[in-house]
Design a protein around this motif. Structure first.
Motif, mmCIF file in Angstrom:
data_model
loop_
_atom_site.group_PDB
_atom_site.id
_atom_site.type_symbol
_atom_site.label_atom_id
_atom_site.label_comp_id
_atom_site.label_asym_id
_atom_site.label_seq_id
_atom_site.Cartn_x
_atom_site.Cartn_y
_atom_site.Cartn_z
ATOM 1 N N MET B 6 0.842 -1.193 0.000
ATOM 2 C CA MET B 6 0.000 0.000 0.000
ATOM 3 C C MET B 6 0.879 1.246 0.000
ATOM 4 O O MET B 6 1.924 1.257 0.648
ATOM 5 C CB MET B 6 -0.884 -0.028 1.248
ATOM 6 N N PHE B 147 -5.405 -6.265 5.146
ATOM 7 C CA PHE B 147 -5.464 -5.802 3.751
ATOM 8 C C PHE B 147 -6.726 -6.353 3.094
ATOM 9 O O PHE B 147 -6.743 -6.632 1.897
ATOM 10 C CB PHE B 147 -4.234 -6.265 2.938
ATOM 11 N N SER B 172 -8.534 -4.684 -4.095
ATOM 12 C CA SER B 172 -8.127 -3.542 -3.286
ATOM 13 C C SER B 172 -8.938 -3.528 -2.002
ATOM 14 O O SER B 172 -10.090 -3.947 -1.993
ATOM 15 C CB SER B 172 -8.303 -2.235 -4.057
ATOM 16 N N LYS B 176 -8.992 1.828 0.519
ATOM 17 C CA LYS B 176 -8.554 2.430 -0.737
ATOM 18 C C LYS B 176 -9.773 2.861 -1.568
ATOM 19 O O LYS B 176 -9.776 3.926 -2.179
ATOM 20 C CB LYS B 176 -7.738 1.409 -1.538
ATOM 21 N N PHE B 186 -3.044 0.884 -3.893
ATOM 22 C CA PHE B 186 -2.837 -0.492 -3.470
ATOM 23 C C PHE B 186 -2.494 -1.341 -4.681
ATOM 24 O O PHE B 186 -3.012 -1.134 -5.765
ATOM 25 C CB PHE B 186 -4.107 -1.028 -2.796
#
Lengths: 466, 225
Positions: B6, B147, B172, B176, B186
């Motif tokens: 990221m 994530f 993503s 994000k 990302f």
């Protein structure tokens, strides 16, 4: 020349053997087992209720989660981990001191080794227990075995403590065997219990020889294991990158602190036993004097390590380290830090350096302050670092909750209770070793001292002091 | 194999906190009541730190998710491998195995991990809105930013079915997607043509506590250039 060594034992015969082992002595040493008075019942009742309170506190914690403690983000460890380090430290009283004194042939060890070894075995249990208290999911504690990941210092702890527990239990049990045989013969009603434990001991020379050899081997095995245990405990902290934990001297620093608090605990235990079971004739002033000297050495060593550790951090002046250091020295944890210095250094130094105050009372007072001081030391190692993590965004404050204090009280009470119960089942002073000391020790010592003096090299000159 | 990373552009971040909100609702992060906040036990996998600078008369904002280090110190100390570095570079948590010893939380130099002090609760009306793709963590275990790797699973399945690589932008995390100023990028750090790789190579890029050697895969772009 050849007839000189032969002359020594004859001379010894005339000099020693002033004391004889009598039936009265055996009765004295078995007093704790024979008598179950009001004092005993009261002690059990008081300690038992403290333990029950702690059980309630733990159930409360199990039901409601770790939220009932004072822990938070970023202070993820607190009293439980301090207790863990503290109790494991105390455990170094026994096996380590007993093994060193045994290996050095220190004759004065005889009445104190057992009480020291019992401390080790029992207090270790509480060290481990406190880690379980600290787990968010104690129901999954066995994952440590089934999913073991050996890169974690916690796993090294588990391994090292397990080995230590097994070896120090063996080391406690072996010298117990001849005494259990005495109990088996004295108390026919309890033969079902003592009989199997005595392993058919009849006191033959062959058995004695084997036993002494085994004890000798165990004493050697136990020493490095004991050192490893507190080293690994320190590595739980030192292997992280947190400021003031990530220190190379933590291993020896913790070992020194462990032996330090261990001797203190031993002195307190001995003083209580002496009083409760009328053992003034066995645990004498001289034992407290000698242990007091040992304690004094450890006081100096502890101060040396503490000073070195903090001075290096201060001189380096790295901001992350300074934040923790200042928190300890002038910040919110300063009262605890300076109490620790007074308890672990100033009071013991004042009491133990003077032969006038190095008596039972003086050593016990010093030992009590050291025990308190060493718990505070663990606290001021664990908490200030967590309060001030490396990145300054998340600062914290930690005040233990009633649950955590209750658990500490409960552990202490349970430990004392188990210790008391042990003295009700087994003699807390090794009868056969005291007997051996009277019958053989004084002659051996005389021979040994003669062998140090100018003259022919004689036999039976084991190394070590009397 | 991809290596997810990221890049957060601090010049673009306004500190609006929509990433924090999106993260909370995407990942079923427990709500914190005032007593939790007072006890310093609030949860936020992606926390926005406000840093007021003297003299400037303005504040800087620093969004802080888990750094997903390539040399993760938390993974090293976990006694039961309940946190580990996956092949795709994501540091994941195994909630079902965690014993709650909190060693990982203590060894994380970024204080990016969270512990469930009690059983998480949501108001009745919000229970409908919980994300079915993300498990609800019980009390006593550690959790942190993943994530959004549950999203990666469906993307991987899709790409696998179509016998192709995962395309840029296909996977993503929630933070994000919602960032109104596109401060969060990302992608695959292993792919030299990806946006994150290019941004990570600029002279604005820096990592938090770089000197510790943890090799974070969250890279910041500083604002003053």
């Amino acid at each position: 020349m050849p007839d000189t060594p032969a002359a020594v034992p004859v001379e010894a015969e005339t000099r020693t053997r002033k004391v004889k082992f009598t039936q009265q002595m055996e009765d004295d040493l078995l007093l704790s087992i024979r008598e179950r008075g009001r004092g005993f019942k009261l002690t059990v009742a008081i300690l038992g209720s403290i333990v029950l309170w702690a059980v309630f506190a733990y159930i409360y914690q199990l039901r409601n989660g770790m939220g009932v403690t004072g822990l938070n983000r970023p202070v993820y460890w607190g009293v439980y981990i301090c207790n863990f380090v503290f109790f494991i430290g105390i455990s170094h009283a026994g096996t380590l001191i007993s093994a060193i004194l045994r290996m050095c042939n220190a004759e004065w060890r005889r009445p104190i080794t057992r009480s020291a070894e019992v401390i080790t075995v029992m207090v270790l249990f509480f060290g481990v227990l406190n880690v379980v208290f600290d787990l968010g999911r104690p129901d999954r504690a066995l994952n440590i075995v089934t999913s073991a990941q050996f890169s974690s210092p916690l796993l090294w702890d588990v391994t090292s403590i397990t080995v230590y527990f097994l070896s120090s239990t063996t080391y406690l049990y072996l010298p117990l065997i001849p005494d259990i045989a005495i109990l088996r013969d004295r108390f026919p009603k309890a033969r079902w219990f003592y009989g199997p434990l005595a392993l058919g001991w009849s006191g033959t020379d062959k058995q004695k020889h084997r036993l002494e050899k085994l004890i000798g081997i165990m004493a050697i095995i136990v020493l490095p294991v004991a050192v490893s245990v507190h080293t690994v405990v320190s590595w739980v902290f030192a292997m992280t990158v947190q400021p003031l934990w990530h220190s190379t001297i933590f291993g020896p620093y913790f070992v020194v602190g462990a032996i330090f608090s261990g001797i203190a605990a031993l002195i307190i235990a001995m003083a209580l036993l002496r009083k409760a079971y009328k053992l003034e004739n066995y645990l004498k002033q001289v034992h407290f004097d000698y242990l007091g000297r040992l304690l004094l050495v450890m006081t100096a060593l502890w101060f040396y390590f503490t000073f070195a550790e903090h001075l290096t951090a201060y001189y380096g002046g790295e901001p992350a380290h300074m934040a923790v250091l200042m928190e300890k020295v002038t910040g919110r944890y300063a009262p605890m830090f300076w109490t620790m210095v007074v308890c672990c250094f100033i009071i013991p130094m004042a009491l133990l350096t003077r032969s006038k105050t190095r008596n039972v009372k003086g050593t016990v007072i010093a030992s009590i302050t050291i025990t308190i001081g060493m718990w505070l030391e663990r606290f001021t190692i664990v908490v200030p670092t967590l309060v001030n993590p490396r990145l300054p965004y998340q600062r914290g404050l930690y005040t233990p909750s009633w649950v955590e204090w209750s658990m500490l009280a409960g552990c202490m009470a349970m430990f004392i209770l188990m210790y008391v119960l042990f003295t009700k089942i087994f003699p807390i002073i090794s009868i056969w070793e005291v007997k051996e000391g009277i019958e053989e020790g004084s002659d051996d010592t005389y021979d040994r001292v003669v062998s140090y003096l100018p003259g022919p090299e004689g036999k039976g000159t084991e190394a070590g002091g009397a | 194999m991809s290596k997810w990373g990221m890049v957060i552009d601090l010049a673009a971040c306004t500190g609006c906190s929509s990433c924090t909100v999106a993260c909370k609702s995407e990942n079923n992060v427990p709500l914190s009541d005032p007593t939790d906040i007072e006890a310093s036990r609030s949860f936020s996998w992606l926390q926005i730190m406000k840093i007021e600078e003297e003299g400037h008369g303005r504040a800087r904002y620093l969004p802080r998710p888990c750094m997903h280090c390539d040399h993760p110190l938390c993974v090293l100390v976990c006694p039961v491998e309940a946190t580990r570095l996956d092949k795709d570079g994501i540091v994941s948590q195994i909630y079902d195995r965690c014993i709650g010893c909190r060693y990982c939380t203590n060894n994380c130099p970024y204080t990016a991990k969270y512990f469930n002090w009690h059983t998480p609760v949501w108001p009745e009306e919000m229970m409908q809105g919980l994300n079915p793709d993300v498990s609800i963590r019980p009390k006593g275990v550690v959790e942190k930013c993943t994530f959004c790797h549950h999203r990666l699973q469906s993307v991987t399945d899709q790409a696998g079915a179509e016998k192709r690589e995962i395309r840029e932008g296909e996977f993503s995390p929630a933070c994000k997607e919602v960032c109104p100023t596109q401060a969060i990028h990302f992608g695959d750090l292993e792919d030299p043509n990806s946006t994150v790789s290019k941004l990570a190579g600029t002279n604005r890029a820096f990592k938090e506590l770089e000197d510790l050697g943890t090799e974070p895969k969250v890279i910041y772009l500083r604002e003053d250039f």
